[in-house]
Design a protein around this motif. Structure first.
Motif, mmCIF file in Angstrom:
data_model
loop_
_atom_site.group_PDB
_atom_site.id
_atom_site.type_symbol
_atom_site.label_atom_id
_atom_site.label_comp_id
_atom_site.label_asym_id
_atom_site.label_seq_id
_atom_site.Cartn_x
_atom_site.Cartn_y
_atom_site.Cartn_z
ATOM 1 N N LEU A 194 0.807 -1.223 0.000
ATOM 2 C CA LEU A 194 0.000 0.000 0.000
ATOM 3 C C LEU A 194 0.837 1.269 0.000
ATOM 4 C CD1 LEU A 194 -3.001 -0.946 2.315
ATOM 5 C CD2 LEU A 194 -3.007 -0.608 -0.153
ATOM 6 N N PRO A 195 1.906 1.382 0.820
ATOM 7 C CA PRO A 195 2.694 2.635 0.761
ATOM 8 C C PRO A 195 3.267 2.905 -0.620
ATOM 9 C CG PRO A 195 3.221 1.400 2.738
ATOM 10 C CD PRO A 195 2.373 0.496 1.894
ATOM 11 N N ALA A 196 3.580 1.849 -1.393
ATOM 12 C CA ALA A 196 4.131 2.063 -2.729
ATOM 13 C C ALA A 196 3.102 2.660 -3.686
ATOM 14 C CB ALA A 196 4.658 0.743 -3.291
ATOM 15 N N LEU A 197 1.804 2.490 -3.365
ATOM 16 C CA LEU A 197 0.772 3.047 -4.246
ATOM 17 C C LEU A 197 0.659 4.554 -4.132
ATOM 18 C CD1 LEU A 197 -2.094 0.419 -3.812
ATOM 19 C CD2 LEU A 197 -0.555 0.678 -5.754
ATOM 20 N N THR A 198 1.077 5.126 -3.017
ATOM 21 C CA THR A 198 0.907 6.567 -2.808
ATOM 22 C C THR A 198 1.640 7.386 -3.861
ATOM 23 O OG1 THR A 198 0.617 6.196 -0.440
ATOM 24 C CG2 THR A 198 1.178 8.426 -1.145
ATOM 25 N N PRO A 199 2.946 7.153 -4.102
ATOM 26 C CA PRO A 199 3.592 7.956 -5.168
ATOM 27 C C PRO A 199 3.033 7.674 -6.549
ATOM 28 C CG PRO A 199 5.066 6.226 -4.363
ATOM 29 C CD PRO A 199 3.904 6.264 -3.429
ATOM 30 N N ILE A 200 2.574 6.420 -6.778
ATOM 31 C CA ILE A 200 1.989 6.115 -8.085
ATOM 32 C C ILE A 200 0.707 6.909 -8.307
ATOM 33 C CG2 ILE A 200 0.990 4.276 -9.501
ATOM 34 C CD1 ILE A 200 2.886 2.329 -8.133
ATOM 35 N N LEU A 201 -0.169 6.906 -7.306
ATOM 36 C CA LEU A 201 -1.425 7.660 -7.425
ATOM 37 C C LEU A 201 -1.158 9.154 -7.537
ATOM 38 C CD1 LEU A 201 -3.624 5.727 -4.836
ATOM 39 C CD2 LEU A 201 -3.678 5.560 -7.327
ATOM 40 N N ALA A 250 1.510 10.525 -8.882
ATOM 41 C CA ALA A 250 1.995 10.774 -10.236
ATOM 42 C C ALA A 250 0.860 10.743 -11.256
ATOM 43 C CB ALA A 250 3.066 9.739 -10.593
ATOM 44 N N ILE A 251 -0.065 9.771 -11.086
ATOM 45 C CA ILE A 251 -1.203 9.698 -12.007
ATOM 46 C C ILE A 251 -2.063 10.956 -11.895
ATOM 47 C CG2 ILE A 251 -3.337 8.441 -12.485
ATOM 48 C CD1 ILE A 251 -1.887 5.879 -11.682
ATOM 49 N N GLY A 252 -2.299 11.415 -10.665
ATOM 50 C CA GLY A 252 -3.073 12.638 -10.488
ATOM 51 C C GLY A 252 -2.402 13.836 -11.121
ATOM 52 N N SER A 253 -1.080 13.944 -10.968
ATOM 53 C CA SER A 253 -0.346 15.042 -11.594
ATOM 54 C C SER A 253 -0.428 14.953 -13.116
ATOM 55 C CB SER A 253 1.113 15.003 -11.137
ATOM 56 O OG SER A 253 1.868 16.009 -11.786
ATOM 57 N N LEU A 254 -0.337 13.700 -13.651
ATOM 58 C CA LEU A 254 -0.440 13.524 -15.109
ATOM 59 C C LEU A 254 -1.806 13.961 -15.626
ATOM 60 C CD1 LEU A 254 0.746 12.441 -17.755
ATOM 61 C CD2 LEU A 254 -0.116 10.172 -17.104
ATOM 62 N N PHE A 255 -2.876 13.542 -14.918
ATOM 63 C CA PHE A 255 -4.219 13.956 -15.332
ATOM 64 C C PHE A 255 -4.366 15.472 -15.262
ATOM 65 C CE2 PHE A 255 -6.258 9.633 -14.148
ATOM 66 C CZ PHE A 255 -5.788 9.108 -15.334
#
Length: 423
Positions: free
Chosen positions: A334-341, A343-348
């Motif tokens: 779960l902690p690894a998902l935080t930077p991924i989410l 980054a996805i939010g920044s991309l959107f």
């Protein structure tokens, strides 16, 4: 049945004692009303909160179905606002009920309600003249009716008297058997009451924290409730007009439908009765045969179910140690998902202006095409219509000309088939 003046005086007490009894009864009713107001205070808050919460839950569910992607978040936010507002509204309503109960004991309030009683009684007595005349007539009719049913009542009372004795014997026997068990149950309930006592203390602490928490959101809850009531008011007004129009248009339709349906049901019932009566004996035979056939199957199913339950139990026992490992694995991922989410939010967020510009460009580019479509489609429709009008007569003439040949071919084929079948 007419009444004489003497019978009227005998049947209805018109002296001052009757009026005093009416006043005393009204005073008692008003006192009970005061007590009922005090009891209603506590119930008002909880009823208000529950009703608002149910209405809000329904409204939020309807709105959530329009936008599934945002439904969960919207429902959570709206429900939080409504529940907080309802709980906060229940607190002043509770204290208002306590205050009403205390204020109702003061002489000033009692004198005010006493004056209200006198005013109401005096005003109502001047309004009920027509009702008094009807009641006088009803009283005379009721006396004659009672005289007619008196023999039937006497027979009913005589018949029920032994039954009362039998019922009393049954109740007394039940109490005699039940009393020792109740005594044992009361003695055994001490640990339960002790647990409830401790639980109430914990519940009080939890409720205190709950009200402290929702008090911080009072402003948001007020805004949510204001919007909720405004929206419900507009929705109900629109629904009222819609239902009125539907009733105006659908009433004659429903009347005609029910008239037709009544005739159909009557005819169908008359036809089904004899048919179902004939099916009775075969269905009885089928039911007995089905029971006899299923009995050995169910008897043989017992060991199979037992074995299946044992296998399932072993599977659960084997998988149970894996659950903590899976939980630790998920917790590590779960902690690894935080930077991924993130980054996805920044991309959107970065793509949003590009997508908006692309949509605007496409709309501007396609607008002339869409505008010219009617001018293109109209002539095409005319050409197709002319083509169909020209082709259909030709096809009709061709089919008419070929129909004798097709008939002869079919006849020849039929004769050949018959000859082959005889050989």
């Amino acid at each position: 049945m007419a009444l004489t003046i003497g019978e009227l005086v005998d049947y209805i007490d018109l002296d001052a004692s009757g009026a005093r009894r009416g006043v005393n009864q009204t005073e008692g009713d008003l006192r009970r009303l005061q007590a009922r107001i005090a009891r209603t205070g506590d119930y008002a808050g909880s009823s208000l909160g529950a009703g608002i919460a149910r209405g809000a839950a329904t409204a939020v569910a309807a709105l959530g179905s329009l936008a599934p992607a945002m439904g969960v978040a919207t429902a959570a936010l709206a429900s939080g606002a409504v529940v907080s507002g309802a709980a906060l509204a229940a607190v002043p309503a509770l204290f208002a009920g306590i205050g009403i109960a205390a204020a109702a004991q003061s002489s000033q309030v009692q004198d005010a309600f006493g004056g209200l009683k006198d005013h109401v009684v005096g005003s109502v007595q001047g309004m009920v003249g027509p009702i008094e005349q009807q009641l006088v007539g009803i009283a005379g009719k009721a006396r004659g009716t009672f005289d007619q049913i008196a023999p039937s009542l006497k027979s009913a009372f005589a018949a029920v008297a032994p039954q009362v004795g039998m019922l009393a014997d049954g109740v007394l026997g039940m109490v005699e058997k039940l009393a020792p068990a109740l005594s044992r149950a009361v003695s055994a309930a001490a640990p339960v009451m002790e647990a409830i006592s401790g639980g109430l203390v914990s519940l009080g602490s939890g409720l205190a924290g709950f009200f402290d928490g929702i008090s911080a959101g009072a402003a948001g809850a007020a805004a949510g409730l204001s919007g909720l009531f405004s929206g419900l008011g507009a929705i109900l007004s629109s629904l009222g007009g819609l239902f009125g129009q539907l009733a105006q248009a659908g009433g004659p339709v429903l009347s005609a439908l029910m008239t037709t349906l009544a005739g159909l049901v009557k005819t169908l019932a008359g036809a089904l009765g004899p048919a179902l009566a004939k099916l009775g004996p075969p269905l009885t035979t089928l039911t007995k045969a089905l029971g006899a056939g299923l009995q050995p199957v169910i008897a043989a199913l017992g060991p199979v179910l037992s074995a299946a339950a044992g296998a399932l139990g072993q599977l659960i026992t084997g998988l149970a140690p894996l659950l903590p490992i899976v939980g630790k694995l998920v917790a590590a991922l779960l902690p690894a998902l935080t930077p991924i989410l993130t980054a996805i939010g920044s991309l959107f967020r970065q793509l949003a202006p590009v997508v908006q510009q692309l949509a605007t460009t496409l709309a501007n580019a396609l607008a002339p095409v869409f505008a010219s479509l009617p001018a293109i489609v109209g002539p095409l429709v005319g050409i197709l219509s002319t083509l169909v009008s020209a082709v259909l007569p030709i096809l009709s003439s061709l089919i008419t000309a070929l129909s004798p040949a097709i008939a002869s071919l079919g006849k020849s084929f039929g004769q050949s088939s018959s000859h082959s079948a005889r050989c």
